[in-house]
Design an enzyme around this catalytic site. Structure first.
Site, mmCIF file in Angstrom:
data_model
loop_
_atom_site.group_PDB
_atom_site.id
_atom_site.type_symbol
_atom_site.label_atom_id
_atom_site.label_comp_id
_atom_site.label_asym_id
_atom_site.label_seq_id
_atom_site.Cartn_x
_atom_site.Cartn_y
_atom_site.Cartn_z
ATOM 1 N N HIS A 54 40.054 36.545 35.979
ATOM 2 C CA HIS A 54 41.253 35.767 35.652
ATOM 3 C C HIS A 54 41.159 34.346 36.186
ATOM 4 O O HIS A 54 40.564 34.091 37.235
ATOM 5 C CB HIS A 54 42.533 36.464 36.128
ATOM 6 C CG HIS A 54 42.672 36.636 37.611
ATOM 7 N ND1 HIS A 54 43.224 35.672 38.428
ATOM 8 C CD2 HIS A 54 42.355 37.666 38.424
ATOM 9 C CE1 HIS A 54 43.250 36.111 39.669
ATOM 10 N NE2 HIS A 54 42.719 37.317 39.715
ATOM 11 N N ASP B 192 43.882 32.186 36.772
ATOM 12 C CA ASP B 192 44.969 31.668 37.593
ATOM 13 C C ASP B 192 44.787 32.036 39.056
ATOM 14 O O ASP B 192 44.071 32.973 39.412
ATOM 15 C CB ASP B 192 46.312 32.186 37.095
ATOM 16 C CG ASP B 192 46.467 33.693 37.243
ATOM 17 O OD1 ASP B 192 45.510 34.423 36.918
ATOM 18 O OD2 ASP B 192 47.546 34.146 37.684
ATOM 19 N N ASP C 58 39.668 34.319 44.436
ATOM 20 C CA ASP C 58 40.436 35.254 43.615
ATOM 21 C C ASP C 58 41.074 34.463 42.480
ATOM 22 O O ASP C 58 42.152 33.907 42.651
ATOM 23 C CB ASP C 58 41.494 35.936 44.485
ATOM 24 C CG ASP C 58 42.369 36.915 43.734
ATOM 25 O OD1 ASP C 58 41.999 37.315 42.625
ATOM 26 O OD2 ASP C 58 43.444 37.273 44.260
ATOM 27 N N GLU D 160 47.194 36.556 35.601
ATOM 28 C CA GLU D 160 47.016 37.874 36.214
ATOM 29 C C GLU D 160 47.863 38.009 37.467
ATOM 30 O O GLU D 160 48.433 39.072 37.746
ATOM 31 C CB GLU D 160 45.530 38.094 36.542
ATOM 32 C CG GLU D 160 45.183 39.525 36.979
ATOM 33 C CD GLU D 160 45.193 39.733 38.489
ATOM 34 O OE1 GLU D 160 44.920 40.864 38.933
ATOM 35 O OE2 GLU D 160 45.481 38.765 39.244
ATOM 36 N N GLU D 161 47.956 36.928 38.233
ATOM 37 C CA GLU D 161 48.648 36.985 39.523
ATOM 38 C C GLU D 161 50.155 37.193 39.384
ATOM 39 O O GLU D 161 50.812 37.607 40.341
ATOM 40 C CB GLU D 161 48.383 35.704 40.325
ATOM 41 C CG GLU D 161 46.919 35.477 40.707
ATOM 42 C CD GLU D 161 46.423 36.448 41.768
ATOM 43 O OE1 GLU D 161 47.202 37.339 42.178
ATOM 44 O OE2 GLU D 161 45.271 36.324 42.187
ATOM 45 N N ASP E 273 36.836 41.285 40.155
ATOM 46 C CA ASP E 273 38.017 40.756 40.837
ATOM 47 C C ASP E 273 38.225 41.456 42.175
ATOM 48 O O ASP E 273 39.337 41.598 42.647
ATOM 49 C CB ASP E 273 39.249 40.956 39.932
ATOM 50 C CG ASP E 273 40.486 40.241 40.435
ATOM 51 O OD1 ASP E 273 40.353 39.332 41.277
ATOM 52 O OD2 ASP E 273 41.599 40.602 39.984
ATOM 53 N N HIS F 5 45.018 34.776 48.564
ATOM 54 C CA HIS F 5 46.401 34.308 48.484
ATOM 55 C C HIS F 5 46.852 33.494 49.695
ATOM 56 O O HIS F 5 48.054 33.345 49.918
ATOM 57 C CB HIS F 5 47.385 35.474 48.269
ATOM 58 C CG HIS F 5 47.186 36.210 46.998
ATOM 59 N ND1 HIS F 5 48.132 37.088 46.504
ATOM 60 C CD2 HIS F 5 46.168 36.227 46.099
ATOM 61 C CE1 HIS F 5 47.699 37.610 45.368
ATOM 62 N NE2 HIS F 5 46.502 37.093 45.103
#
Length: 413
Positions: free
Chosen positions: A78, A80, A141, A175-176, A198, A381
């Site tokens: 992904h 994002d 990520d 995705e997030e 991922d 994150h």
């Protein structure tokens, strides 16, 4: 620098943070910048059927160079990054030959990363790490996964002596924020099975995720001047605190691990008149998952009896389900990956439940069985995110091996 690292550094220079609550996919226009860049790269490498949809999904095909009645395998990552922490002005730091001590992320702000707090660091002594400067997340990520997939594609396109069937690649937005496959074209993409790239540490893979739901609790109070509030005021803030107190204390994220589910109060706002609580609800076990949602509604009913009907409104909505249910009939996907790991020196890959979800969670329920492979990142994150260079390089080798091995897998009838 290796090509996978060069690509990774190029991708993380772009801010692709997604946004909660948007009515569009992608949720932020800035994700298109990376999507367009990836389209150009895939075309330059010679992939076929390269396209970008109106919603920013990027697709491509590495044509087969052998005739084989094998499943078409796909790899996804992904684009994002999480809205939980800033993705602006990412300034990566390369820590060569990590010595096992504290890493100074930002001297001026006194931000450091210690192996005492982050013990995973101890596994990387003597290796090269890419970290943040403490003011943003890194973006491993899942831009590490993107860089690894595209580098795999480059190798397969440049080396026809590596035999393989058709291989599909795809990159998704949002995705997030749980919308990564809202408009994913499974039939049009043409893969029979797939892997998301991922995951975390080198040598790990997963086929189990949480069942996930969103729970919103809206509390309607009654504001009266506190000087004359007796028997009249209904403080929605205090009722919200009461709702929270009735959830199991030990079932918060900070107290759980492995297969233990949780209720997570992610956001709370309000005043005496009205308060909103936003929860994420997670459990690997479907029955326990349903019971968690039911408990939220039961608490709401109890508080309504206590404070009056309509005081507490509990709304729940499912986000995704445990993909294990759809992958177990296709466990050869895990077997193929395990064989590839073994050939790269990992005799027993670490297989643990994902305490979260991936695009593969929903894709598996859309008819595309899709376990998850490591990408090499840690501490996603936030400002302590890092990735190991050697892990990224090995992950590229893993993807090439898996693609090669699929030529010998018989397509299910």
């Amino acid at each position: 620098m290796s090509k996978v690292v060069d690509r990774f550094l190029k991708y993380i220079a772009l801010d692709t943070q997604s946004a909660e609550g948007a009515s569009t996919v992608p949720s932020t226009e800035k994700q298109f910048a990376l999507a367009k860049l990836l389209v150009e790269e895939l075309k330059e490498l010679g992939l076929k059927d390269v396209s970008m949809s109106e919603h920013g999904y990027v697709y491509g095909t590495i044509p087969a160079n052998v005739e084989a009645d094998c499943p078409v395998v796909g790899f996804l990552a992904h684009m994002d990054t999480s809205p939980d922490f800033s993705d602006e002005n990412t300034r990566p730091q390369l820590i060569k030959n990590y010595d096992g001590g504290d890493i100074i992320l930002n001297k001026a702000l006194n931000i450091h990363m210690s192996p005492e707090v982050f013990p995973d660091l101890k596994s990387y002594v003597g290796m090269d790490l890419i970290t943040t400067d403490g003011t943003s997340l890194l973006g491993a990520d899942d831009k590490a996964g993107i860089a690894e997939i595209i580098t795999m594609a480059e190798i397969l396109m440049a080396h026809p002596e590596i035999p393989h069937g058709a291989v599909k690649v795809a990159f998704t937005p949002d995705e997030e924020v749980g919308h990564g496959v809202d408009f994913f074209d499974v039939p049009g993409w043409g893969a029979d099975v797939a892997y998301t790239v991922d995951g975390g540490a080198w040598g790990s893979m997963e086929y189990e995720t949480f069942n996930a739901a969103y729970m919103k609790v809206t509390i309607h109070g009654q504001n009266i001047h506190p000087g004359s509030a007796k028997d009249k005021m209904k403080n929605s803030l205090l009722i919200g605190m009461e709702f929270q107190s009735m959830l199991p204390e030990a079932e918060k994220p900070q107290y759980t691990q492995m297969y233990e589910g949780f209720f997570h109060l992610n956001n709370m706002s309000g005043n005496v008149e009205e308060t909103s609580l936003h929860y994420i609800v997670r459990d690997h076990n479907r029955e326990k998952f349903e019971a968690r949602k039911a408990l939220g509604h039961t608490i709401g009913e109890f508080l309504n009896k206590k404070y009056g009907e309509g005081t507490v409104i509990v709304e729940t909505a499912d986000n995704y389900y445990n993909m294990a249910e759809k992958i177990r009939p296709h466990m050869y996907l895990m077997d193929v990956a395990a064989e590839a790991f073994k050939e790269l020196g990992v005799d027993a890959p670490v297989i643990r439940p994902i305490r979260g979800g991936t695009d593969g969670s929903r894709l598996s329920y859309m008819g595309l069985p899709c376990p998850n492979l490591c990408a090499g990142g840690h501490n996603a994150h936030g400002k302590y995110e890092f990735v190991c260079v050697q892990s990224m390089e090995k992950s590229v080798d893993l993807l090439v091996k898996i693609a090669q091995k699929f030529k010998d897998v018989k397509k299910p009838q």
